[in-house]
Design a protein around this motif. Structure first.
Motif, PDB file in Angstrom:
ATOM      1  N   SER A  40       3.746 -17.073   2.211  1.00  0.00           N
ATOM      2  CA  SER A  40       4.728 -16.198   2.857  1.00  0.00           C
ATOM      3  C   SER A  40       4.579 -14.784   2.321  1.00  0.00           C
ATOM      4  N   GLY A  41       5.711 -14.098   2.144  1.00  0.00           N
ATOM      5  CA  GLY A  41       5.674 -12.690   1.764  1.00  0.00           C
ATOM      6  C   GLY A  41       5.005 -12.415   0.437  1.00  0.00           C
ATOM      7  N   LEU A  42       5.285 -13.255  -0.581  1.00  0.00           N
ATOM      8  CA  LEU A  42       4.696 -13.029  -1.902  1.00  0.00           C
ATOM      9  C   LEU A  42       3.176 -13.119  -1.846  1.00  0.00           C
ATOM     10  N   HIS A  43       2.673 -14.169  -1.221  1.00  0.00           N
ATOM     11  CA  HIS A  43       1.232 -14.399  -1.169  1.00  0.00           C
ATOM     12  C   HIS A  43       0.519 -13.327  -0.350  1.00  0.00           C
ATOM     13  N   THR A  44       1.042 -13.042   0.838  1.00  0.00           N
ATOM     14  CA  THR A  44       0.404 -12.020   1.667  1.00  0.00           C
ATOM     15  C   THR A  44       0.554 -10.640   1.048  1.00  0.00           C
ATOM     16  N   GLY A  45       1.647 -10.422   0.307  1.00  0.00           N
ATOM     17  CA  GLY A  45       1.803  -9.156  -0.405  1.00  0.00           C
ATOM     18  C   GLY A  45       0.736  -8.974  -1.470  1.00  0.00           C
ATOM     19  N   ILE A  46       0.413 -10.056  -2.174  1.00  0.00           N
ATOM     20  CA  ILE A  46      -0.663  -9.999  -3.178  1.00  0.00           C
ATOM     21  C   ILE A  46      -2.007  -9.738  -2.507  1.00  0.00           C
ATOM     22  N   ILE A  47      -2.252 -10.409  -1.371  1.00  0.00           N
ATOM     23  CA  ILE A  47      -3.490 -10.170  -0.620  1.00  0.00           C
ATOM     24  C   ILE A  47      -3.552  -8.716  -0.168  1.00  0.00           C
ATOM     25  N   TYR A  48      -2.405  -8.182   0.270  1.00  0.00           N
ATOM     26  CA  TYR A  48      -2.356  -6.775   0.689  1.00  0.00           C
ATOM     27  C   TYR A  48      -2.730  -5.854  -0.474  1.00  0.00           C
ATOM     28  N   LEU A  49      -2.190  -6.108  -1.658  1.00  0.00           N
ATOM     29  CA  LEU A  49      -2.490  -5.268  -2.826  1.00  0.00           C
ATOM     30  C   LEU A  49      -3.975  -5.328  -3.186  1.00  0.00           C
ATOM     31  N   ILE A  50      -4.548  -6.520  -3.086  1.00  0.00           N
ATOM     32  CA  ILE A  50      -5.985  -6.665  -3.381  1.00  0.00           C
ATOM     33  C   ILE A  50      -6.813  -5.861  -2.382  1.00  0.00           C
ATOM     34  N   LEU A  51      -6.497  -6.003  -1.081  1.00  0.00           N
ATOM     35  CA  LEU A  51      -7.236  -5.278  -0.044  1.00  0.00           C
ATOM     36  C   LEU A  51      -7.052  -3.773  -0.189  1.00  0.00           C
ATOM     37  N   SER A  52      -5.832  -3.353  -0.491  1.00  0.00           N
ATOM     38  CA  SER A  52      -5.552  -1.923  -0.650  1.00  0.00           C
ATOM     39  C   SER A  52      -6.344  -1.345  -1.817  1.00  0.00           C
ATOM     40  N   LEU A  53      -6.451  -2.124  -2.892  1.00  0.00           N
ATOM     41  CA  LEU A  53      -7.217  -1.666  -4.056  1.00  0.00           C
ATOM     42  C   LEU A  53      -8.706  -1.579  -3.727  1.00  0.00           C
ATOM     43  N   ILE A  54      -9.230  -2.595  -3.050  1.00  0.00           N
ATOM     44  CA  ILE A  54     -10.656  -2.608  -2.711  1.00  0.00           C
ATOM     45  C   ILE A  54     -11.020  -1.444  -1.789  1.00  0.00           C
ATOM     46  N   LEU A  55     -10.115  -1.142  -0.847  1.00  0.00           N
ATOM     47  CA  LEU A  55     -10.391  -0.101   0.150  1.00  0.00           C
ATOM     48  C   LEU A  55      -9.887   1.278  -0.268  1.00  0.00           C
ATOM     49  N   SER A  56      -9.402   1.401  -1.498  1.00  0.00           N
ATOM     50  CA  SER A  56      -8.853   2.685  -1.951  1.00  0.00           C
ATOM     51  C   SER A  56      -9.861   3.833  -1.914  1.00  0.00           C
ATOM     52  N   PRO A  57     -11.200   3.601  -2.066  1.00  0.00           N
ATOM     53  CA  PRO A  57     -12.147   4.729  -1.964  1.00  0.00           C
ATOM     54  C   PRO A  57     -12.126   5.433  -0.607  1.00  0.00           C
ATOM     55  N   LEU A  58     -11.545   4.803   0.409  1.00  0.00           N
ATOM     56  CA  LEU A  58     -11.477   5.460   1.724  1.00  0.00           C
ATOM     57  C   LEU A  58     -10.462   6.600   1.754  1.00  0.00           C
ATOM     58  N   GLY A  59      -9.653   6.711   0.704  1.00  0.00           N
ATOM     59  CA  GLY A  59      -8.748   7.853   0.604  1.00  0.00           C
ATOM     60  C   GLY A  59      -7.353   7.571   1.114  1.00  0.00           C
ATOM     61  N   THR A  60      -6.505   8.587   1.024  1.00  0.00           N
ATOM     62  CA  THR A  60      -5.095   8.457   1.414  1.00  0.00           C
ATOM     63  C   THR A  60      -4.715   9.392   2.555  1.00  0.00           C
ATOM     64  N   ARG A  61      -5.687   9.949   3.230  1.00  0.00           N
ATOM     65  CA  ARG A  61      -5.402  10.806   4.379  1.00  0.00           C
ATOM     66  C   ARG A  61      -6.633  10.888   5.277  1.00  0.00           C
ATOM     67  N   GLY A  62      -6.406  11.355   6.479  1.00  0.00           N
ATOM     68  CA  GLY A  62      -7.501  11.566   7.416  1.00  0.00           C
ATOM     69  C   GLY A  62      -8.045  10.287   8.022  1.00  0.00           C
ATOM     70  N   ARG A  63      -9.277  10.367   8.542  1.00  0.00           N
ATOM     71  CA  ARG A  63      -9.890   9.237   9.232  1.00  0.00           C
ATOM     72  C   ARG A  63     -10.134   8.069   8.281  1.00  0.00           C
TER      73      ARG A  63
END
Length: 446
Positions: free
Chosen positions: A254-277
């Motif tokens: 549920s929310g806890l598990h998918t929230g953890i998955i979201y944090l992992i994905l957000s961390l992995i994709l963080s080099p794409l930046g926080t603005r623009g394309r």
């Protein structure tokens, strides 16, 4: 209430939907009334646009009234279709039926539970209990079977204060049940491949992969539950232990598990930046991968709810809305109930949305009562107030449905929730590399 109305437009849209769901059981001719309300709402829409062009701002209420009538009628129409779908209309004699298996067959003590959808003209969901045999172990979601049965409606025992099992199964979409022997059914050899059925097959593939890693017993059952939301293998002892400690929500994806998955994905994709394309690609990729995870988890109701919430949150991030809001929660409930009105009566739906609403409503207010300066103390205070906020909302539901309340939820959630995060973080690379059995071999048996 004024805060909800002013800052959460989807809350206002949710009101006619919930009103229609609650009132539908008391209405007889839903179809005709729904059509009348939908047409009346559309007419008020039309009049509101005419008046707006003529600068009659005093009659802006026409748009709101039209919206309410339209949504009320549309939801009533959905409720009527669900009522017809769930109604028992089977003949009172044995008959031959063609059906498709909808989910992973679940082995019981004396039978194999197999949910099926019968073919037209009598298109109904039936819970079949098949006599155990070598053939039942080979059944898969999507398999088409032909069987002879005399389905019967779900009934309660009639004891005072008993759980409404018949109502629960109706809310799940089932119209009937039956037990059939091994000689009363056979597989046709044809298969259906809807997205949901494909998701169940992916789930089976991953479960088999877990088996191939050497996982067995409670370890296998626990990992299957926390990663895929599949709880069929959990023993009664594990279920009761988690329920008594107030951490049963950890066994459902549920929310806890998918929230953890979201944090992992957000961390992995963080080099794409926080603005623009790059930021746009990052958020859209997260949404796609979250839905991919939901697909692997079998598209269960709890994980779909959580992924809808996080998808809306990601879209809000693109608009620079930094926090998860009550409006996001209301939008999620609106999207689910407008298509699946029966979800409103589902216990997991009620508890999920009540817990999130309670956190969003109470947590900022409780947290403001103290401002710890130490980082560790601040983390514990935040975790404690988060748990308390959720339990404040869940308290009446737990008493109503289960008659009990977990008194140890403070301690267990402070200890177990962070531990669950560590477990999920660790499981992903271990499962992908196949090193999980070696890692578990260094720990004592559960």
């Amino acid at each position: 209430m004024n805060e909800l109305n002013g800052k959460t437009p989807f809350f206002r849209l949710l009101l006619p939907v919930i009103g229609a769901i609650i009132s539908s059981p008391f209405l007889s001719d839903i179809g005709l009334l729904a059509v009348i309300l939908i047409l009346s709402g559309a007419l008020l829409f039309f009049l509101s646009f005419i008046r707006y062009k003529q600068n009659h701002y005093s009659q802006r209420w026409l748009f709101g009234a039209g919206t309410y009538l339209f949504l009320f009628g549309l939801t009533l129409l959905q409720c009527g279709e669900m009522r017809a779908f769930n109604s028992f209309t089977f003949p009172e004699h044995p008959n031959t039926y063609l059906a498709v298996i909808l989910d992973i067959p679940e082995e019981k003590e004396r039978s194999v539970q197999c949910p099926v959808l019968t073919a037209p003209p009598l298109k109904k969901k039936v819970m079949l209990y098949l006599e155990k045999s070598n053939r039942t172990t080979k059944l898969l979601p999507g398999d088409e079977i032909i069987f002879i049965a005399q389905p019967e409606p779900f009934r309660n025992f009639g004891n005072p204060g008993e759980w409404d099992y018949a109502g629960y199964m109706r809310n799940k979409g089932f119209a009937a049940r039956d037990y059939i022997t091994d000689s009363e059914w056979r597989v046709t050899g044809r298969r259906s491949n809807t997205p949901y059925l494909l998701a169940q097959k992916c789930r089976i593939y991953i479960l088999n992969y877990y088996r191939s890693l050497g996982l067995e017993g409670d370890t296998y059952a626990f990992i299957a539950a926390i990663t895929l939301g599949y709880k069929a293998y959990l023993s009664d002892d594990i279920r009761k232990a988690f329920q008594a400690s107030g951490t049963a929500h950890l066994l459902a994806v549920s929310g806890l598990h998918t929230g953890i998955i979201y944090l992992i994905l957000s961390l992995i994709l963080s080099p794409l930046g926080t603005r623009g394309r790059g930021f746009l690609i990052r958020q859209l990729t997260i949404i796609l991968m979250l839905w991919g995870y939901a697909f692997l988890a079998g598209l269960s109701a709890s994980v779909v709810r959580a992924v809808i919430m996080l998808s809306l949150y990601c879209l809000g991030q693109l608009r620079r809305e930094k926090t998860f809001t009550l409006n996001t929660l209301a939008a999620t409930a609106f999207l689910i109930l407008i298509f699946q009105p029966n979800s409103f009566y589902d216990i997991s739906f009620q508890m999920s949305f009540t817990a999130v609403f309670s956190i969003l409503w109470f947590h900022p207010r409780i947290t403001s009562l103290a401002k710890p300066t130490n980082r560790g103390t601040r983390y514990l205070w935040n975790l404690m107030t988060l748990s308390l906020s959720a339990q404040l909302g869940l308290f009446p539901l737990l008493l109503y449905y289960f008659g009990t309340f977990p008194t140890w939820f403070f301690i267990t959630n402070i200890l177990v929730v962070p531990l669950m995060g560590i477990i999920i973080y660790s499981l992903i690379p271990l499962l992908l590399t196949g090193w999980l059995p070696e890692a578990l071999s260094s720990f004592p048996e559960w």
